[in-house]
Design a protein around this motif. Structure first.
Motif, PDB file in Angstrom:
ATOM      1  N   TRP A   1     -21.397 -31.946   5.547  1.00 18.42           N
ATOM      2  CA  TRP A   1     -21.748 -33.485   5.630  1.00 18.42           C
ATOM      3  C   TRP A   1     -22.869 -33.757   4.810  1.00 18.42           C
ATOM      4  O   TRP A   1     -23.441 -34.786   4.817  1.00 18.42           O
ATOM      5  CB  TRP A   1     -21.841 -33.842   7.119  1.00 18.42           C
ATOM      6  CG  TRP A   1     -20.467 -34.233   7.489  1.00 18.42           C
ATOM      7  CD1 TRP A   1     -19.589 -33.411   8.037  1.00 18.42           C
ATOM      8  CD2 TRP A   1     -19.601 -35.488   7.055  1.00 18.42           C
ATOM      9  NE1 TRP A   1     -18.587 -34.024   8.388  1.00 18.42           N
ATOM     10  CE2 TRP A   1     -18.307 -35.317   7.530  1.00 18.42           C
ATOM     11  CE3 TRP A   1     -19.838 -36.583   6.595  1.00 18.42           C
ATOM     12  CZ2 TRP A   1     -17.497 -36.204   7.807  1.00 18.42           C
ATOM     13  CZ3 TRP A   1     -18.905 -37.568   6.379  1.00 18.42           C
ATOM     14  CH2 TRP A   1     -17.686 -37.316   6.973  1.00 18.42           C
ATOM     15  N   LEU A   2     -23.496 -32.461   4.122  1.00 17.02           N
ATOM     16  CA  LEU A   2     -24.561 -32.758   3.183  1.00 17.02           C
ATOM     17  C   LEU A   2     -24.028 -33.804   1.862  1.00 17.02           C
ATOM     18  O   LEU A   2     -24.906 -34.732   1.605  1.00 17.02           O
ATOM     19  CB  LEU A   2     -24.928 -31.654   2.431  1.00 17.02           C
ATOM     20  CG  LEU A   2     -26.044 -31.589   1.639  1.00 17.02           C
ATOM     21  CD1 LEU A   2     -27.550 -31.938   2.113  1.00 17.02           C
ATOM     22  CD2 LEU A   2     -26.162 -30.435   0.748  1.00 17.02           C
TER      23      LEU A   2
ATOM     24  N   ASN B   1     -22.078 -36.744   1.812  1.00 21.29           N
ATOM     25  CA  ASN B   1     -21.333 -37.729   2.750  1.00 21.29           C
ATOM     26  C   ASN B   1     -21.244 -38.598   1.745  1.00 21.29           C
ATOM     27  O   ASN B   1     -21.579 -38.978   0.544  1.00 21.29           O
ATOM     28  CB  ASN B   1     -22.385 -38.279   3.869  1.00 21.29           C
ATOM     29  CG  ASN B   1     -23.699 -38.580   3.463  1.00 21.29           C
ATOM     30  OD1 ASN B   1     -23.900 -39.381   2.540  1.00 21.29           O
ATOM     31  ND2 ASN B   1     -24.834 -37.996   4.062  1.00 21.29           N
ATOM     32  N   PRO B   2     -20.736 -39.795   2.141  1.00 15.27           N
ATOM     33  CA  PRO B   2     -20.391 -40.955   1.241  1.00 15.27           C
ATOM     34  C   PRO B   2     -21.528 -41.687   0.491  1.00 15.27           C
ATOM     35  O   PRO B   2     -21.417 -42.251  -0.564  1.00 15.27           O
ATOM     36  CB  PRO B   2     -19.667 -41.987   2.298  1.00 15.27           C
ATOM     37  CG  PRO B   2     -18.821 -41.224   3.201  1.00 15.27           C
ATOM     38  CD  PRO B   2     -19.940 -40.129   3.535  1.00 15.27           C
ATOM     39  N   LEU B   3     -22.811 -41.522   1.147  1.00 15.73           N
ATOM     40  CA  LEU B   3     -24.022 -41.937   0.432  1.00 15.73           C
ATOM     41  C   LEU B   3     -24.343 -40.941  -0.687  1.00 15.73           C
ATOM     42  O   LEU B   3     -25.101 -41.548  -1.698  1.00 15.73           O
ATOM     43  CB  LEU B   3     -24.981 -42.371   1.666  1.00 15.73           C
ATOM     44  CG  LEU B   3     -24.825 -43.444   2.683  1.00 15.73           C
ATOM     45  CD1 LEU B   3     -25.649 -43.560   3.514  1.00 15.73           C
ATOM     46  CD2 LEU B   3     -24.578 -44.749   1.624  1.00 15.73           C
ATOM     47  N   THR B   4     -24.558 -39.621  -0.264  1.00 19.34           N
ATOM     48  CA  THR B   4     -24.895 -38.881  -1.176  1.00 19.34           C
ATOM     49  C   THR B   4     -24.053 -38.208  -2.139  1.00 19.34           C
ATOM     50  O   THR B   4     -24.395 -37.610  -3.114  1.00 19.34           O
ATOM     51  CB  THR B   4     -25.712 -37.567  -0.623  1.00 19.34           C
ATOM     52  OG1 THR B   4     -24.715 -36.814   0.224  1.00 19.34           O
ATOM     53  CG2 THR B   4     -26.689 -38.006   0.569  1.00 19.34           C
ATOM     54  N   MET B   5     -22.609 -38.267  -1.886  1.00 25.46           N
ATOM     55  CA  MET B   5     -21.831 -37.643  -2.957  1.00 25.46           C
ATOM     56  C   MET B   5     -21.849 -38.271  -4.263  1.00 25.46           C
ATOM     57  O   MET B   5     -21.860 -37.489  -5.273  1.00 25.46           O
ATOM     58  CB  MET B   5     -20.342 -37.963  -2.139  1.00 25.46           C
ATOM     59  CG  MET B   5     -19.109 -37.173  -2.778  1.00 25.46           C
ATOM     60  SD  MET B   5     -17.476 -37.709  -2.113  1.00 25.46           S
ATOM     61  CE  MET B   5     -17.845 -36.988  -0.539  1.00 25.46           C
ATOM     62  N   PRO B   6     -22.145 -39.486  -4.461  1.00 28.44           N
ATOM     63  CA  PRO B   6     -22.073 -39.825  -5.985  1.00 28.44           C
ATOM     64  C   PRO B   6     -23.251 -39.257  -6.684  1.00 28.44           C
ATOM     65  O   PRO B   6     -23.217 -38.675  -7.999  1.00 28.44           O
ATOM     66  CB  PRO B   6     -22.484 -41.420  -6.171  1.00 28.44           C
ATOM     67  CG  PRO B   6     -21.678 -41.843  -4.695  1.00 28.44           C
ATOM     68  CD  PRO B   6     -22.018 -40.780  -3.829  1.00 28.44           C
ATOM     69  N   VAL B   7     -24.411 -39.130  -6.006  1.00 25.47           N
ATOM     70  CA  VAL B   7     -25.799 -38.454  -6.653  1.00 25.47           C
ATOM     71  C   VAL B   7     -25.220 -36.810  -6.835  1.00 25.47           C
ATOM     72  O   VAL B   7     -25.853 -36.403  -8.015  1.00 25.47           O
ATOM     73  CB  VAL B   7     -26.917 -38.586  -5.787  1.00 25.47           C
ATOM     74  CG1 VAL B   7     -28.315 -37.909  -6.336  1.00 25.47           C
ATOM     75  CG2 VAL B   7     -27.372 -40.202  -5.584  1.00 25.47           C
ATOM     76  N   VAL B   8     -24.896 -36.354  -5.920  1.00 26.43           N
ATOM     77  CA  VAL B   8     -24.741 -34.725  -6.044  1.00 26.43           C
ATOM     78  C   VAL B   8     -23.609 -34.558  -7.231  1.00 26.43           C
ATOM     79  O   VAL B   8     -23.714 -33.507  -7.696  1.00 26.43           O
ATOM     80  CB  VAL B   8     -24.219 -34.348  -4.565  1.00 26.43           C
ATOM     81  CG1 VAL B   8     -23.921 -32.937  -4.864  1.00 26.43           C
ATOM     82  CG2 VAL B   8     -25.361 -34.543  -3.539  1.00 26.43           C
TER      83      VAL B   8
END
Length: 183
Positions: free
Chosen positions: A83-84, A86-93
C-alpha cells in the motif's frame, strides 16, 4: 524495540482466522512461520512488499502474499507494504518509474496531453508500457534489495546497542555490590 513497534501495529493471527471473509485463506494464515518477527523475516518482508509495490500490475497484494509464502517471511508486513503505492501515490511513483525507464532506454519521454482520454492511452500504450515496465522492474529490484539490507543493519545496530546497555547496567550493578561488600 523495532520488534515491539511492529507487533503493536500488525494484526494478530487469531483475529484474521476468525474473520469470515478471510476464512478461505486459513491454511496460509495458520502457518506460524509467516507471522514471526525476526531480522530475516522482516527484512525479506520489506523486500517482497516494496518489490511488489513498484510493479504496475493488478493484484499486487496477492503477489506479495505469494512471495511471503515462498520466502517464509512476515506475511502481514509484505502485504501491508504494497500500500505504499496507493491511489494517491501511484501516479507519482509510476511516473518516476516511467522516467527511469526512458532514461535507461534513452528514449524521449512522451508528453502528456492537455485532456487525458482513453483514446490517447490506447494510442500511446505501445510506446509507454515497455518503458514503464523496465523502469518499474529496475526500481523494484533496487528498492527491495536496499530496503532488506538497510532494515537488517538497523535491526542489528539496535540489538547490539541494547546488549551494550545491558552490559553497562550489569557492570554498574556488580560495582555497587562490590562496594557494599567492602564496607
Amino acid at each position: 524495540m523495532l520488534r515491539r513497534l511492529l507487533q503493536r501495529h500488525i494484526p494478530h493471527q487469531d483475529t484474521l482466522k476468525r474473520n469470515r471473509s478471510l476464512r478461505f485463506l486459513s491454511p496460509i494464515v495458520a502457518n506460524t512461520s509467516l507471522w514471526v518477527l525476526t531480522r530475516r523475516s522482516v527484512g525479506n518482508a520489506f523486500m517482497v512488499g516494496l518489490f511488489c509495490a513498484m510493479l504496475p500490475i493488478p493484484f499486487q497484494m496477492a503477489l506479495a502474499a505469494c512471495g511471503a509464502w515462498l520466502l517464509r517471511c512476515n506475511l502481514p508486513l509484505s502485504v501491508g507494504l504494497v500500500w505504499l503505492t496507493n491511489p494517491l501515490t501511484m501516479p507519482v511513483v509510476f511516473y518516476g518509474n516511467y522516467r527511469l525507464g526512458s532514461w535507461l532506454l534513452d528514449t524521449p519521454v512522451q508528453p502528456a496531453p492537455n485532456h487525458l482520454s482513453t483514446h490517447w492511452f490506447a494510442a500511446k500504450m505501445v510506446d509507454i508500457l515497455p518503458v514503464l515496465f523496465l523502469g518499474s522492474l529496475v526500481s523494484a529490484v533496487v528498492l527491495g534489495i536496499i530496503s532488506n539490507i538497510v532494515l537488517r543493519l538497523i535491526w542489528r545496530w539496535q540489538v547490539s546497542r541494547s546488549w551494550k546497555r545491558r552490559a553497562k547496567r550489569r557492570c554498574a550493578q556488580r560495582e555497587v555490590i562490590h562496594r557494599n561488600t567492602l564496607t
